[in-house]
Design a protein around this motif. Structure first.
Motif, mmCIF file in Angstrom:
data_model
loop_
_atom_site.group_PDB
_atom_site.id
_atom_site.type_symbol
_atom_site.label_atom_id
_atom_site.label_comp_id
_atom_site.label_asym_id
_atom_site.label_seq_id
_atom_site.Cartn_x
_atom_site.Cartn_y
_atom_site.Cartn_z
ATOM 1 N N ASN A 24 0.814 -1.225 0.000
ATOM 2 C CA ASN A 24 0.000 0.000 0.000
ATOM 3 C C ASN A 24 0.846 1.272 0.000
ATOM 4 N N PRO A 25 1.908 1.374 0.838
ATOM 5 C CA PRO A 25 2.732 2.585 0.785
ATOM 6 C C PRO A 25 3.349 2.819 -0.583
ATOM 7 N N GLU A 26 3.731 1.733 -1.276
ATOM 8 C CA GLU A 26 4.306 1.872 -2.619
ATOM 9 C C GLU A 26 3.234 2.245 -3.642
ATOM 10 N N ASP A 51 -0.732 7.964 -9.748
ATOM 11 C CA ASP A 51 -0.099 8.314 -11.021
ATOM 12 C C ASP A 51 0.561 7.078 -11.627
ATOM 13 N N LEU A 52 -0.259 6.065 -11.903
ATOM 14 C CA LEU A 52 0.215 4.838 -12.532
ATOM 15 C C LEU A 52 -0.737 4.480 -13.675
ATOM 16 N N HIS A 258 -2.654 11.535 9.982
ATOM 17 C CA HIS A 258 -2.216 10.254 10.535
ATOM 18 C C HIS A 258 -0.716 10.086 10.300
ATOM 19 N N SER A 259 -0.025 9.652 11.312
ATOM 20 C CA SER A 259 1.437 9.597 11.252
ATOM 21 C C SER A 259 1.966 8.509 10.324
ATOM 22 N N ASN A 260 1.313 7.343 10.291
ATOM 23 C CA ASN A 260 1.847 6.214 9.527
ATOM 24 C C ASN A 260 1.860 6.459 8.025
ATOM 25 N N ASN A 261 0.743 7.001 7.509
ATOM 26 C CA ASN A 261 0.605 7.143 6.061
ATOM 27 C C ASN A 261 0.392 8.579 5.623
ATOM 28 N N GLN A 262 0.435 9.511 6.572
ATOM 29 C CA GLN A 262 0.254 10.943 6.306
ATOM 30 C C GLN A 262 -1.117 11.247 5.688
#
Length: 374
Positions: A24-26, A51-52, A258-262
């Motif tokens: 998910n982060p990628e 943007d893919l 949110h800190s983990n995923n901004q």
């Protein structure tokens, strides 16, 4: 109207959608225009825009085999698939249009409603065996014309509701006026601000999800329960819990980061927070409202998406010291009026594009269609 029963597997080929195989982060590392269809029963299954390049063509149906049948959606646009998201592809695609597929989605949801949950998965092997009832013509063949007409009538009703909403919110005049054009073309003066100089950090009350049943005071869905997620703006569910765990009881304009995923969202309601050891920042300011918040959030996202990541979390200390560029007046104060005018103009542009896309001709003084005609 006559009806006939058809096996889903004889009408559609159901198989997994193509995906990039990224975490998910990628996958959500960029912002763009390509929707990612995820395992969600909200927002048409769209988990975000990236943007893919799309991996699937639009004009098909999707559903998740890890949730319930509420995840059945028609996808009008090209999209990126996701693990456990199944594609429902017409065996005879030339016969099926957008409206007939929407009709099928409604019927398919109805016959599968309540039959599946996280324990009993709605997978493609089960889906293809369902017998679905569809309108038929005198020859006993599927009546595609009837489905087209039926959905068109529903769309017309929605158009009327849209017109009423635009009138009520004074957005019926969506054509850009002189002030709107000036706001869009104006080049503001910029200054750098530390976020802690713009916002105040609010104390938050957090909840262990395992305690939800003990804290529940009503079955009625009332306020959003936020967690560290990108899907559905981070909302896990809606519930009504004891006041002792409620945040923002007065419903003040608020920004959550949110800190983990901004993940950064705006809200103006009370809310609950999942236990995350203070991982979510709750920002408020006296000047804050929906319009200027939308502008400021865009500026914040540009900075924190580059400065933070899952491994370099957006902690409260880190966020407070984050520098963002915002428009200012000639006196060096935040140019609130410009930010609000700019967002209003952008909203008009969005409505105008939507109207053109749907080929709607919305009246500016009265509804084009009389209720009796629907």
């Amino acid at each position: 109207m006559r009806w006939g029963k058809f096996k889903v597997g004889n009408l559609f080929d159901i198989r997994p959608t193509k995906n990039y195989g990224l975490t998910n982060p990628e996958l959500f590392a960029t912002s763009g225009k390509t929707p990612v269809i995820v395992n969600s029963s909200r927002n048409n299954g769209v988990g975000g825009l990236v943007d893919l390049k799309a991996t699937e063509k639009g004009g098909i149906i999707t559903f998740s085999d890890t949730t319930t049948s509420e995840s059945i959606f028609y996808q009008p646009n090209d999209f990126i698939g996701y693990s456990h998201v199944q594609g429902v592809y017409p065996i005879e695609p030339t016969k099926w249009s957008k409206n007939s597929l929407l009709y099928f989605v409604t019927t398919f949801r109805k016959i599968t409603d309540g039959k599946f949950n996280y324990g009993t998965k709605f997978n493609r092997k089960i889906a293809v065996e369902f017998q679905i009832e569809l309108p038929v013509n005198d020859k006993g063949e599927i009546d595609f014309k009837y489905m087209e007409s039926y959905i068109s009538q529903i769309e017309r009703r929605h158009i009327i509701k849209l017109e009423k909403h635009l009138i009520a919110t004074d957005l019926i005049n969506y054509e850009l006026n002189k002030e709107d054009k000036e706001a869009l073309s104006f080049v503001p003066k910029w200054e750098e601000f530390r976020l802690s100089d713009v916002f105040g950090w609010q104390k938050q009350k957090e909840i262990d999800p395992l305690l939800l049943n003990k804290l529940k005071v009503s079955e009625e869905k009332s306020y959003p329960f936020y967690g560290q997620a990108t899907l559905n703006k981070g909302i896990i569910t809606y519930c009504e819990l004891k006041n002792e765990v409620l945040n923002n009881a007065d419903g003040k304009p608020t920004i959550l980061i949110h800190s983990n995923n901004q993940n950064t969202v705006y809200l103006e309601t009370p809310f609950y927070l999942k236990d995350g050891h203070g991982a979510t920042s709750v920002l408020q300011a006296e000047f804050l409202n929906k319009l200027n918040a939308l502008y400021i959030i865009t500026s914040i996202k540009k900075v924190i998406s580059k400065r933070f990541s899952y491994n370099a979390k957006a902690t409260k200390v880190g966020l407070k010291n984050t520098i963002v560029r915002l428009p200012v007046t000639s006196e060096g104060e935040l140019d609130i009026l410009y930010m609000e005018a700019y967002i209003k103009a952008q909203q008009k542009l969005a409505i105008s594009n939507m109207v053109q896309k749907l080929d709607l001709k919305i009246a500016t003084t009265k509804l084009k269609y009389a209720e009796k005609d629907v």
